[in-house]
Design a protein around this motif. Structure first.
Motif, PDB file in Angstrom:
ATOM      1  N   VAL A 232      12.682  -8.400   2.621  1.00  0.00           N
ATOM      2  CA  VAL A 232      12.585  -7.942   1.268  1.00  0.00           C
ATOM      3  C   VAL A 232      11.152  -8.481   0.696  1.00  0.00           C
ATOM      4  N   MET A 233      11.192 -10.108   0.936  1.00  0.00           N
ATOM      5  CA  MET A 233       9.788 -10.423   0.482  1.00  0.00           C
ATOM      6  C   MET A 233       8.695 -10.029   1.317  1.00  0.00           C
ATOM      7  N   GLY A 234       8.930  -9.577   2.393  1.00  0.00           N
ATOM      8  CA  GLY A 234       7.771  -9.166   3.267  1.00  0.00           C
ATOM      9  C   GLY A 234       7.426  -7.642   2.869  1.00  0.00           C
ATOM     10  N   TRP A 235       8.098  -6.993   2.536  1.00  0.00           N
ATOM     11  CA  TRP A 235       7.780  -5.528   2.042  1.00  0.00           C
ATOM     12  C   TRP A 235       7.172  -5.679   0.621  1.00  0.00           C
ATOM     13  N   ALA A 236       7.723  -6.442  -0.155  1.00  0.00           N
ATOM     14  CA  ALA A 236       7.424  -6.749  -1.551  1.00  0.00           C
ATOM     15  C   ALA A 236       5.828  -7.176  -1.394  1.00  0.00           C
ATOM     16  N   GLY A 237       5.784  -8.083  -0.694  1.00  0.00           N
ATOM     17  CA  GLY A 237       4.346  -8.846  -0.489  1.00  0.00           C
ATOM     18  C   GLY A 237       3.378  -7.974  -0.140  1.00  0.00           C
ATOM     19  N   GLY A 238       3.635  -6.904   0.792  1.00  0.00           N
ATOM     20  CA  GLY A 238       2.704  -6.134   1.522  1.00  0.00           C
ATOM     21  C   GLY A 238       2.314  -4.885   0.549  1.00  0.00           C
ATOM     22  N   LYS A 239       3.284  -4.585  -0.360  1.00  0.00           N
ATOM     23  CA  LYS A 239       3.082  -3.653  -1.355  1.00  0.00           C
ATOM     24  C   LYS A 239       2.051  -4.053  -2.572  1.00  0.00           C
ATOM     25  N   LEU A 240       2.624  -5.482  -2.880  1.00  0.00           N
ATOM     26  CA  LEU A 240       1.647  -6.058  -3.807  1.00  0.00           C
ATOM     27  C   LEU A 240       0.308  -6.475  -3.386  1.00  0.00           C
ATOM     28  N   LEU A 241       0.127  -7.004  -2.201  1.00  0.00           N
ATOM     29  CA  LEU A 241      -1.258  -7.418  -1.775  1.00  0.00           C
ATOM     30  C   LEU A 241      -2.081  -6.049  -1.406  1.00  0.00           C
ATOM     31  N   GLY A 242      -1.438  -4.859  -1.065  1.00  0.00           N
ATOM     32  CA  GLY A 242      -2.103  -3.532  -0.774  1.00  0.00           C
ATOM     33  C   GLY A 242      -2.806  -3.285  -2.212  1.00  0.00           C
ATOM     34  N   HIS A 243      -1.949  -3.124  -3.501  1.00  0.00           N
ATOM     35  CA  HIS A 243      -2.532  -2.775  -4.588  1.00  0.00           C
ATOM     36  C   HIS A 243      -3.626  -3.666  -4.950  1.00  0.00           C
ATOM     37  N   ILE A 244      -3.533  -5.213  -4.778  1.00  0.00           N
ATOM     38  CA  ILE A 244      -4.716  -6.239  -5.079  1.00  0.00           C
ATOM     39  C   ILE A 244      -5.872  -5.806  -4.292  1.00  0.00           C
ATOM     40  N   LEU A 245      -5.922  -5.387  -2.888  1.00  0.00           N
ATOM     41  CA  LEU A 245      -6.951  -5.193  -2.256  1.00  0.00           C
ATOM     42  C   LEU A 245      -7.397  -3.652  -2.155  1.00  0.00           C
ATOM     43  N   PHE A 246      -6.654  -2.732  -2.456  1.00  0.00           N
ATOM     44  CA  PHE A 246      -7.294  -1.357  -2.352  1.00  0.00           C
ATOM     45  C   PHE A 246      -7.138  -0.424  -3.562  1.00  0.00           C
ATOM     46  N   THR A 247      -6.354  -0.974  -4.763  1.00  0.00           N
ATOM     47  CA  THR A 247      -5.973   0.061  -6.035  1.00  0.00           C
ATOM     48  C   THR A 247      -6.831  -0.421  -7.162  1.00  0.00           C
ATOM     49  N   PHE A 248      -6.783  -1.843  -7.502  1.00  0.00           N
ATOM     50  CA  PHE A 248      -7.083  -2.339  -8.872  1.00  0.00           C
ATOM     51  C   PHE A 248      -7.914  -3.602  -8.694  1.00  0.00           C
ATOM     52  N   PRO A 249      -9.257  -3.491  -9.380  1.00  0.00           N
ATOM     53  CA  PRO A 249      -9.656  -2.549 -10.101  1.00  0.00           C
ATOM     54  C   PRO A 249     -10.237  -1.127  -9.595  1.00  0.00           C
ATOM     55  N   LYS A 250      -9.982  -0.404 -10.127  1.00  0.00           N
ATOM     56  CA  LYS A 250     -10.904   0.988  -9.236  1.00  0.00           C
ATOM     57  C   LYS A 250     -12.442   0.996  -9.306  1.00  0.00           C
ATOM     58  N   GLY A 251     -12.724   1.287  -8.436  1.00  0.00           N
ATOM     59  CA  GLY A 251     -14.365   1.305  -8.343  1.00  0.00           C
ATOM     60  C   GLY A 251     -14.940  -0.177  -7.920  1.00  0.00           C
ATOM     61  N   SER A 252     -14.226  -1.039  -7.627  1.00  0.00           N
ATOM     62  CA  SER A 252     -14.532  -2.536  -7.498  1.00  0.00           C
ATOM     63  C   SER A 252     -13.352  -3.232  -6.731  1.00  0.00           C
ATOM     64  N   ILE A 253     -12.840  -2.370  -5.867  1.00  0.00           N
ATOM     65  CA  ILE A 253     -11.763  -3.221  -5.159  1.00  0.00           C
ATOM     66  C   ILE A 253     -12.149  -4.115  -4.105  1.00  0.00           C
ATOM     67  N   LEU A 254     -11.173  -5.018  -3.879  1.00  0.00           N
ATOM     68  CA  LEU A 254     -11.733  -6.378  -3.200  1.00  0.00           C
ATOM     69  C   LEU A 254     -11.744  -5.927  -1.743  1.00  0.00           C
ATOM     70  N   ALA A 255     -11.016  -4.814  -1.221  1.00  0.00           N
ATOM     71  CA  ALA A 255     -11.385  -4.606   0.201  1.00  0.00           C
ATOM     72  C   ALA A 255     -12.801  -4.045   0.673  1.00  0.00           C
ATOM     73  N   GLU A 256     -13.469  -3.865  -0.306  1.00  0.00           N
ATOM     74  CA  GLU A 256     -15.020  -3.165  -0.200  1.00  0.00           C
ATOM     75  C   GLU A 256     -15.871  -4.452   0.216  1.00  0.00           C
ATOM     76  N   THR A 257     -15.246  -5.586  -0.180  1.00  0.00           N
ATOM     77  CA  THR A 257     -16.060  -6.744   0.042  1.00  0.00           C
ATOM     78  C   THR A 257     -16.063  -7.195   1.685  1.00  0.00           C
ATOM     79  N   GLY A 258     -15.324  -6.881   2.290  1.00  0.00           N
ATOM     80  CA  GLY A 258     -15.023  -6.985   3.685  1.00  0.00           C
ATOM     81  C   GLY A 258     -14.229  -8.516   3.919  1.00  0.00           C
ATOM     82  N   SER A 259     -13.973  -9.171   2.873  1.00  0.00           N
ATOM     83  CA  SER A 259     -13.702 -10.653   3.256  1.00  0.00           C
ATOM     84  C   SER A 259     -12.147 -10.487   3.537  1.00  0.00           C
TER      85      SER A 259
END
Length: 431
Positions: A232-259
């Motif tokens: 459960v923690m792995g699933w929840a952590g993956g969902k949360l980290l996915g939002h942090i990296l790919f969703t919010f804030p829109k237009g300036s997501i962390l995934a675009e930094t490539g780090s």
């Protein structure tokens, strides 16, 4: 006015900090140079004979052993039997990164029938392996029941760190042959699933073979609760980290930094928080990788993150294998011919036979089934579990356990490392 001259006492202080000689050969710096030379040599030397990915793991162990025998007073990590904590921490971090990477490699979870082979290896082959090693340890090795159970738990899981040659490729590469998929997912999940049996060994050592006193709590806490919390923690952590990296804030997501630093920090956060609530962190980080890979599946950041974590994994693995080699002569001081027989029986009989039985009545061809059954390399995970047990309880057979586990790791990396290329060629040719 402050005097510009040095007093006699100040002069002595200055003189005392000067090096005794120009070439002091600080043992610490010698050790760094030796580790660097060994890693380079182990990666480069096989290229003289083959253009394959070099089978460097066994060479790092062997060169590390040679270095400590040939270079006087070479610094190394302390004896893991006496001071397991540094070994536990280094191996733990290495396995965490490797398990996350194993989860990240899986491009497609569906169709769900792909997981039948993995489930058979986890539910049938792994318990058979633990039971067989336990019986062998008691009957042939003269171990206590607790020590034999621990030995089975330590040696049963396959290693996600040293088995890259038999796993699927990086994200978005494809090549998820059923054999590679099974070996990757097995290695990603069985490390965490070995933990209940490690706890079982500790419980038997502390309370004796009296299941009526501890079986209920062991099953509901160490098996059901800890595994469930980890998933459960792995699933929840993956969902949360996915939002942090790919969703919010829109237009300036962390995934675009490539780090990959933030994602790697998420791995540590997921593992640490799972352990804090008594779940299995190894299961959590493997599920984290599987879950995060489902978020924005076509985004190129997944490949960058995998490559970043894999580089860290390789660096940690190289250091750990070299230092394992440096303590190998010490660990082998207690080695007997019985240990050699047990190690060879595990590698050539128990694991292949358990895997073959686990995959009976599946649609795998005999050759593919043999590859899955045979290529379960032992390594970093075994070091971690033995250190974990040693830091929680002193076992009567601890010296024997370390000798045997070190021998299994060495033989496994040699035999699997130098034959896996041939096996994968046959797999590609047949598939």
């Amino acid at each position: 006015m402050v005097s510009q001259s040095l007093t006699e006492s100040e002069t002595k202080v200055v003189l005392n900090v000067q090096p005794e000689s120009f070439f002091s050969f600080d043992p610490y710096h010698v050790a760094l140079a030796v580790v660097g030379a060994i890693v380079i040599l182990a990666r480069w030397l096989p290229r003289l004979f083959s253009d394959r990915e070099p089978a460097s793991a066994p060479l790092m162990i062997l060169f590390g052993a040679a270095a400590v025998l040939l270079i006087p007073d070479l610094p190394t990590l302390p004896d893991p039997r006496q001071t397991p904590r540094p070994w536990e921490l280094l191996s733990e971090l290495t396995v965490i990164i490797a398990l996350f990477g194993a989860g990240m490699r899986i491009d497609k979870l569906k169709p769900w029938r792909r997981w039948r082979l993995t489930m058979r290896m986890l539910v049938i082959a792994m318990p058979l392996t633990i039971l067989s090693i336990t019986l062998l340890g008691v009957v042939m090795g003269g171990l206590t029941l607790a020590g034999a159970i621990l030995l089975g738990a330590v040696l049963a899981p396959t290693d996600p760190v040293l088995a890259a040659d038999v796993q699927v490729g990086p994200p978005q590469e494809g090549k998820e042959h059923p054999v590679r998929f099974t070996l990757t997912t097995e290695a990603g999940l069985n490390d965490g699933l070995a933990f209940p049996f490690v706890y079982l060994g500790l419980i038997v050592a502390a309370q004796g073979m009296n299941p009526g006193a501890w079986a209920f709590e062991w099953f509901f806490v160490d098996v059901l609760y800890r595994i469930g919390v980890g998933a459960v923690m792995g699933w929840a952590g993956g969902k949360l980290l996915g939002h942090i990296l790919f969703t919010f804030p829109k237009g300036s997501i962390l995934a675009e930094t490539g780090s990959g630093v933030v994602a790697l920090a998420g791995v540590l956060l997921c593992y640490g928080s799972t352990e804090l609530i008594e779940g299995y962190g190894f299961i959590a980080v493997a599920v984290l990788g599987l879950t995060l890979r489902r978020v924005e599946v076509d985004h190129e950041f997944h490949r960058s993150l995998h490559d970043f974590s894999e580089s860290i994994e390789h660096a940690l693995t190289a250091i750990l294998l070299v230092v394992l080699g440096t303590v190998l002569p010490m660990l082998f001081a207690d080695l007997t011919w019985i240990h050699v027989v047990i190690a060879l029986t595990l590698i050539f009989v128990i694991r292949p036979l358990s895997g073959w039985i686990g995959l009976l009545k599946t649609d795998l061809k005999n050759g593919d089934r043999a590859v899955v059954a045979i290529y379960g390399v032992r390594g970093i995970g075994s070091i971690y579990y033995l250190c974990y047990a040693g830091s929680h309880m002193e076992f009567i057979n601890e010296a024997q356990l370390w000798s045997l586990v070190a021998l299994v790791i060495l033989l496994s990396t040699i035999l699997h490392g130098f034959t896996v290329g041939w096996a994968m060629d046959r797999l590609t040719k047949d598939g």
